[in-house]
Design an enzyme around this catalytic site. Sequence first.
Site, PDB file in Angstrom:
ATOM      1  N   LEU A 205      23.521  79.665  71.187  1.00 29.79           N
ATOM      2  CA  LEU A 205      24.880  79.107  71.309  1.00 29.79           C
ATOM      3  C   LEU A 205      24.768  77.595  71.374  1.00 29.79           C
ATOM      4  O   LEU A 205      23.991  77.082  72.173  1.00 29.79           O
ATOM      5  CB  LEU A 205      25.482  79.512  72.662  1.00 29.79           C
ATOM      6  CG  LEU A 205      26.095  80.874  72.886  1.00 29.79           C
ATOM      7  CD1 LEU A 205      26.639  80.912  74.310  1.00 29.79           C
ATOM      8  CD2 LEU A 205      27.200  81.161  71.883  1.00 29.79           C
ATOM      9  N   HIS A 206      25.513  76.893  70.556  1.00 27.73           N
ATOM     10  CA  HIS A 206      25.561  75.441  70.748  1.00 27.73           C
ATOM     11  C   HIS A 206      26.795  74.781  70.150  1.00 27.73           C
ATOM     12  O   HIS A 206      27.006  73.591  70.344  1.00 27.73           O
ATOM     13  CB  HIS A 206      24.306  74.774  70.179  1.00 27.73           C
ATOM     14  CG  HIS A 206      24.282  74.732  68.681  1.00 27.73           C
ATOM     15  ND1 HIS A 206      23.979  75.828  67.930  1.00 27.73           N
ATOM     16  CD2 HIS A 206      24.552  73.744  67.804  1.00 27.73           C
ATOM     17  CE1 HIS A 206      24.046  75.514  66.643  1.00 27.73           C
ATOM     18  NE2 HIS A 206      24.403  74.257  66.536  1.00 27.73           N
TER      19      HIS A 206
END
Length: 372
Positions: A205-206
Amino acid sequence: MKILGVVGARPNFVKMAPLLREMARHPIIEPILVHTGQHYDREMSERFFSDLEIPPPDVNLAVGSGSHARQTAEVIKRLEPVLVERRPDVVIVVGDVNSTFAAALTAVKLGIPVAHVEAGLRSFDRTMPEEINRLLTDAIAQFLFVTEESGRENLLREGVAPQKIFFVGNVMIDALEILRPKWERSSVFDRFGIGSGSPYAVLTLHRPSNVDREEALEALLAGLAAFAREIPIMFPVHPRVRSRLNGRAEIHWAKEGTEARLPAEGILGADPLGYLDFLALAGRARLVLTDSGGLQEEATVLGVPCLTLRANTERPATVTYGTNRVIGTHPARILEEGRKALAAPRSSGKRPPLWDGKAARRIVQVLLGDQR
Ligand code: UD1
């Protein structure tokens, strides 16, 4: 022929590696590598250079982190004198990060032709910084190398001349194939205590839309934590996300100085992994959950089901040919789609056309004016 490649962030390194390797086969080419320094942590940068066997950059602009305007502006300011001094015949930029667009703009204003590798991808979501970088870079590039059919269609719709567009395949897959013998030998499983038959999922996730807003992150973590009761989740954490996750009950972190062992259930947070360890981990996963673009493509070729935690994808070939499903970020949907993926018989999907490990070769041939 002087060809200057610009890289800045983690996914750029993966894409540039096969291009550098291919250029090295042609004595007529003098390659020059510029690192903007957008990513600079050892694990985000140096580690990738060594895993991908990329020679140290000829120039490092050391721009570091900052707001979008500041980061983009610093690349432009610091790259211009390098281009003036080195006078390359072509500048190659890859992907869609701030460094990509900044370098393309700098080169084109100096009259240097720009080659954009991974052109034409569109999410049609202009709140994504990458979408803006893609649109702007493609508008000024001279050579547009596309990875999938949608790229060509999007560019033609935007009025790009057909003779500028080259459907060459995907250099990210070149890297995966070239380094397969190395990542298949990774020791990552021993380090996390993952036995050969034990099922697990991998999470990354980013995206700002997922991690920068408290509400969005909260909802995502609720869905992921519920799903992690069915299968343990390995979560190598991007540095921008780390501070937002510290202290969250949903995630177990390895205590410093102790071994990180994947539990029987729940989410194990870990430092970012290198390229080889990450591919090994993803390759044996039961499924991956991600908001990354590159991982959707890698999962397709690894034959691992991918659930994309976004409302859209700019890489539709991973859905039509590959293993990708775009499921959004609603907690109930994550649980439902995750369960469905676990229950389904494993189907490896198909490789999109030209994702055959030879994209870099095609690109270099075009640049050399030899399009056999
Ligand atoms: C960038 C790209 C994104 C790509 C991603 C891959 C843009 C707009 N975004 O996002 O498209 O998918 O790289 O990782 O270019 N940080 C560190 N160490 C580093 C790098 C970053 O700690 O080596 C932290 C800093 O707090 C920094 C933040 O991460 O402010 C964001 O870094 P930045 O390069 O601006 O964007 P990414 O989120 O990495």
